[in-house]
Design an enzyme around this catalytic site. Sequence first.
Site, PDB file in Angstrom:
ATOM      1  N   CYS A   2      25.626  53.285  -3.100  1.00 33.95           N
ATOM      2  CA  CYS A   2      26.719  53.688  -3.977  1.00 33.95           C
ATOM      3  C   CYS A   2      26.191  54.000  -5.364  1.00 33.95           C
ATOM      4  O   CYS A   2      25.100  53.596  -5.746  1.00 33.95           O
ATOM      5  CB  CYS A   2      27.764  52.579  -4.053  1.00 33.95           C
ATOM      6  SG  CYS A   2      28.365  52.033  -2.447  1.00 33.95           S
ATOM      7  N   ARG A  27      24.648  59.628  -3.654  1.00 32.12           N
ATOM      8  CA  ARG A  27      24.542  58.230  -3.222  1.00 32.12           C
ATOM      9  C   ARG A  27      25.708  57.803  -2.336  1.00 32.12           C
ATOM     10  O   ARG A  27      25.638  56.749  -1.702  1.00 32.12           O
ATOM     11  CB  ARG A  27      24.501  57.313  -4.448  1.00 32.12           C
ATOM     12  CG  ARG A  27      23.182  57.325  -5.176  1.00 32.12           C
ATOM     13  CD  ARG A  27      23.268  56.467  -6.430  1.00 32.12           C
ATOM     14  NE  ARG A  27      21.940  56.203  -6.972  1.00 32.12           N
ATOM     15  CZ  ARG A  27      21.241  55.105  -6.738  1.00 32.12           C
ATOM     16  NH1 ARG A  27      21.737  54.177  -5.944  1.00 32.12           N
ATOM     17  NH2 ARG A  27      20.056  54.928  -7.277  1.00 32.12           N
ATOM     18  N   TRP A  74      29.562  54.673  -0.731  1.00 29.51           N
ATOM     19  CA  TRP A  74      29.148  54.817   0.658  1.00 29.51           C
ATOM     20  C   TRP A  74      29.562  53.527   1.344  1.00 29.51           C
ATOM     21  O   TRP A  74      29.081  52.444   1.005  1.00 29.51           O
ATOM     22  CB  TRP A  74      27.645  55.036   0.765  1.00 29.51           C
ATOM     23  CG  TRP A  74      27.178  55.338   2.158  1.00 29.51           C
ATOM     24  CD1 TRP A  74      27.137  56.555   2.765  1.00 29.51           C
ATOM     25  CD2 TRP A  74      26.699  54.393   3.132  1.00 29.51           C
ATOM     26  NE1 TRP A  74      26.656  56.439   4.048  1.00 29.51           N
ATOM     27  CE2 TRP A  74      26.371  55.120   4.302  1.00 29.51           C
ATOM     28  CE3 TRP A  74      26.503  53.016   3.135  1.00 29.51           C
ATOM     29  CZ2 TRP A  74      25.870  54.523   5.445  1.00 29.51           C
ATOM     30  CZ3 TRP A  74      26.009  52.403   4.278  1.00 29.51           C
ATOM     31  CH2 TRP A  74      25.695  53.153   5.412  1.00 29.51           C
ATOM     32  N   ASN A  98      27.085  48.081  -5.851  1.00 25.44           N
ATOM     33  CA  ASN A  98      26.211  48.749  -4.889  1.00 25.44           C
ATOM     34  C   ASN A  98      25.433  47.655  -4.167  1.00 25.44           C
ATOM     35  O   ASN A  98      24.728  46.873  -4.810  1.00 25.44           O
ATOM     36  CB  ASN A  98      25.253  49.705  -5.600  1.00 25.44           C
ATOM     37  CG  ASN A  98      24.244  50.320  -4.652  1.00 25.44           C
ATOM     38  OD1 ASN A  98      24.456  50.377  -3.451  1.00 25.44           O
ATOM     39  ND2 ASN A  98      23.135  50.787  -5.201  1.00 25.44           N
ATOM     40  N   GLY A  99      25.564  47.570  -2.849  1.00 26.30           N
ATOM     41  CA  GLY A  99      24.849  46.548  -2.102  1.00 26.30           C
ATOM     42  C   GLY A  99      25.749  45.845  -1.109  1.00 26.30           C
ATOM     43  O   GLY A  99      26.801  46.354  -0.727  1.00 26.30           O
ATOM     44  N   GLU A 478      10.442  64.854  12.956  1.00 33.58           N
ATOM     45  CA  GLU A 478      11.093  65.183  11.683  1.00 33.58           C
ATOM     46  C   GLU A 478      12.024  66.375  11.830  1.00 33.58           C
ATOM     47  O   GLU A 478      13.125  66.400  11.278  1.00 33.58           O
ATOM     48  CB  GLU A 478      10.027  65.452  10.622  1.00 33.58           C
ATOM     49  CG  GLU A 478      10.522  66.081   9.327  1.00 33.58           C
ATOM     50  CD  GLU A 478      11.517  65.234   8.552  1.00 33.58           C
ATOM     51  OE1 GLU A 478      12.108  65.749   7.590  1.00 33.58           O
ATOM     52  OE2 GLU A 478      11.718  64.041   8.896  1.00 33.58           O
ATOM     53  N   LYS A 482      16.057  66.385  11.032  1.00 29.23           N
ATOM     54  CA  LYS A 482      16.713  67.318  10.115  1.00 29.23           C
ATOM     55  C   LYS A 482      17.895  68.004  10.799  1.00 29.23           C
ATOM     56  O   LYS A 482      18.962  68.155  10.216  1.00 29.23           O
ATOM     57  CB  LYS A 482      15.713  68.373   9.626  1.00 29.23           C
ATOM     58  CG  LYS A 482      14.770  67.902   8.574  1.00 29.23           C
ATOM     59  CD  LYS A 482      15.508  67.648   7.262  1.00 29.23           C
ATOM     60  CE  LYS A 482      14.712  66.695   6.389  1.00 29.23           C
ATOM     61  NZ  LYS A 482      14.715  65.310   6.847  1.00 29.23           N
ATOM     62  N   GLU A 485      20.785  65.559  11.397  1.00 28.12           N
ATOM     63  CA  GLU A 485      21.355  65.077  10.142  1.00 28.12           C
ATOM     64  C   GLU A 485      22.431  66.009   9.599  1.00 28.12           C
ATOM     65  O   GLU A 485      23.474  65.543   9.127  1.00 28.12           O
ATOM     66  CB  GLU A 485      20.255  64.941   9.071  1.00 28.12           C
ATOM     67  CG  GLU A 485      19.490  63.646   9.077  1.00 28.12           C
ATOM     68  CD  GLU A 485      18.507  63.585   7.933  1.00 28.12           C
ATOM     69  OE1 GLU A 485      18.421  62.525   7.283  1.00 28.12           O
ATOM     70  OE2 GLU A 485      17.811  64.585   7.670  1.00 28.12           O
ATOM     71  N   HIS A 501       7.330  62.802  31.645  1.00 29.93           N
ATOM     72  CA  HIS A 501       7.596  61.377  31.861  1.00 29.93           C
ATOM     73  C   HIS A 501       9.052  61.021  31.575  1.00 29.93           C
ATOM     74  O   HIS A 501       9.353  59.887  31.204  1.00 29.93           O
ATOM     75  CB  HIS A 501       6.662  60.525  30.998  1.00 29.93           C
ATOM     76  CG  HIS A 501       5.222  60.701  31.360  1.00 29.93           C
ATOM     77  ND1 HIS A 501       4.667  60.183  32.506  1.00 29.93           N
ATOM     78  CD2 HIS A 501       4.227  61.379  30.731  1.00 29.93           C
ATOM     79  CE1 HIS A 501       3.393  60.507  32.569  1.00 29.93           C
ATOM     80  NE2 HIS A 501       3.103  61.243  31.497  1.00 29.93           N
ATOM     81  N   LYS A 600      21.992  59.351   0.209  1.00 27.85           N
ATOM     82  CA  LYS A 600      20.607  59.661  -0.108  1.00 27.85           C
ATOM     83  C   LYS A 600      19.735  58.424  -0.258  1.00 27.85           C
ATOM     84  O   LYS A 600      18.691  58.306   0.357  1.00 27.85           O
ATOM     85  CB  LYS A 600      20.551  60.482  -1.401  1.00 27.85           C
ATOM     86  CG  LYS A 600      19.159  60.917  -1.807  1.00 27.85           C
ATOM     87  CD  LYS A 600      18.594  61.929  -0.847  1.00 27.85           C
ATOM     88  CE  LYS A 600      17.256  62.463  -1.296  1.00 27.85           C
ATOM     89  NZ  LYS A 600      16.660  63.356  -0.296  1.00 27.85           N
TER      90      LYS A 600
END
Length: 605
Positions: A2, A27, A74, A98-99, A478, A482, A485, A501, A600
């Site tokens: 946040c 955030r 968030w 925040n937390g 990666e 992306k 996301e 496999h 983020k």
Amino acid sequence: MCGIVGVLGSHEVSPLILESLKRLEYRGYDSAGIATVNTGKLDRRRAVGKLVNLSDLLVHEPLAGKAGIGHTRWATHGEPNVKNAHPHRSGPVTVVHNGIIENFRSLREELAAAGLGHETDTDTETVALLTRHHMDQGMDPQQAVGATLARLDGAFALAFLFEGEEDLMIGARKGSPLAVGWGEGEMFLGSDAIALAPMTDRVTYLEEGDWVVVTRAGATFYDLSGNRVNRAVTTIRLDQTRVDKAGHKHFMAKEIHEQPSVLGAGLAFHLAPDGQSLAFPESVDFSQCDRVTMVACGTGHYATQVAKYWFEQIAGLPCDIDIASEFRYRQPVLSDKGIGIFVSQSGETADTLAALRHVDGKLERTIGVVNVPTSSIARETDVALPILAGPEISVASTKGFTAQLLVLCLLALKAAHDRGRLDDAALAEKLAELRMLPGTLAQALDREEEIKALARKIAEAQDVLFLGRGVMYPLALEAALKLKEISYIHAEGYASGELKHGPIALIDKTLPVIVMAPRDALYEKTVSNMQEVMARQGLVVLISDRAGLDEAGKVWAQLAMPTVSDLIAPIVYAVPAQMLAYHTALARGTDVDQPRNLAKSVTVE
């Protein structure tokens, strides 16, 4: 996750706080709110969704006052709705957070027994209730906050505002960042320098466990034990806090296109003026190191997966890599001759920071690879190496990833040189390859129109597979991250040799399989795996250089990359992966910069 802003100003603060929250919206954007004190009275406005909804609300219901706190959320505890939006209030106390408060349930029960029931689903409300409880017992705001902080378990950055107190804010941090901004007759609180930059270039970062009492005359700092302490004032470079889109439609597009200049800046900083040797601090020394341990989360973790190949192949140095959230819990065996490398764009990632603290005293040296030189990880590692990416606002990391790769590659070369695996001439040759990166990345960016056309095809898929071998395997991971996301397409990355496999069972005529395969020593093996896909009617997209594309023959789609050395290939091939995700998301109409459920800076475990 946040964002927090607080202002003790000389003018109306709601517009200032709103503008600062816009700079922090990366955030979190589940909800937002502002509280002010005006003629002694607390008032607040809150809205669900993105910050524009709060902005609209303030047009119709203005919020007066020259002292205020704001928050962009968030969600952790409680779904995003107005009831759960910050700031939270109980009586004369309002707070933003925040937390995570881990013991909020037991505190809630205790407070309920004292007649203070909760109205929200959040852990944060407990902080306001507990502070109010202490004030009801006769404590002043400062005493009440001190007593409250002593009862809290978990991670938090907090900012408090009080009814009747127009010249007082109190802030605290434990595990989540918080900074004090210094003005002329004005004072500020913020989650980071980006939030404070429009108002001041002088900041003080709270240390772990600190709390601070802020008035317009200044700030008084206290440590975890309640002792008064001095904390340094730092002047921030305002050019490093720019958050405009520079003519691009999205921050992600801007940040993708910034990569040639970002890596150029990184090379200029970390190389000697002649470009033939490295300019790391003397404490970056691998000569006695017997093992490297690298810890990171998300995209940073995939950067360390690439770097593992470099450290082991070039430097001959054993290398462990760990997801930060798992590192402590597997009880890793560490060597007192080992070096730990902790990678975090923000430098505040909670799990990575906890992993760093876990190894305290157990390794020869710790190195932080960070984008924020004033961050907690930068301060707590033995040496911090900046990636110099500048502010990265889009949730999906792009320039941060390639800048991390560059610094990790340079570290691997330093290790090889320190251990006698590369002499001066061989090191200079490797650095010459790296100095080609800015120009080569620019060539890769020139493929954007081709990538855009390919993205329109990929946008129709429900699932996508990415394949790669060697250093291209982490790139496949990666690339898949992306895509999912920001486009919300289910995507997975696999080592090409693992296809048979299990994943090959997924292949059919509707499944795009994107193969990342420069014409290197592993190319022929990768193409063999690609043929297995084509034999089952899979839709192969081959990303390779011209020689690789010509040798492979006809595929569903192809994308030509510049011909590059094995050393820099994973950095260059990150560009098409990023642009493919970006344009696929555009084709599907999703929110590129602020994808659902993500934020983020992950400052909670």
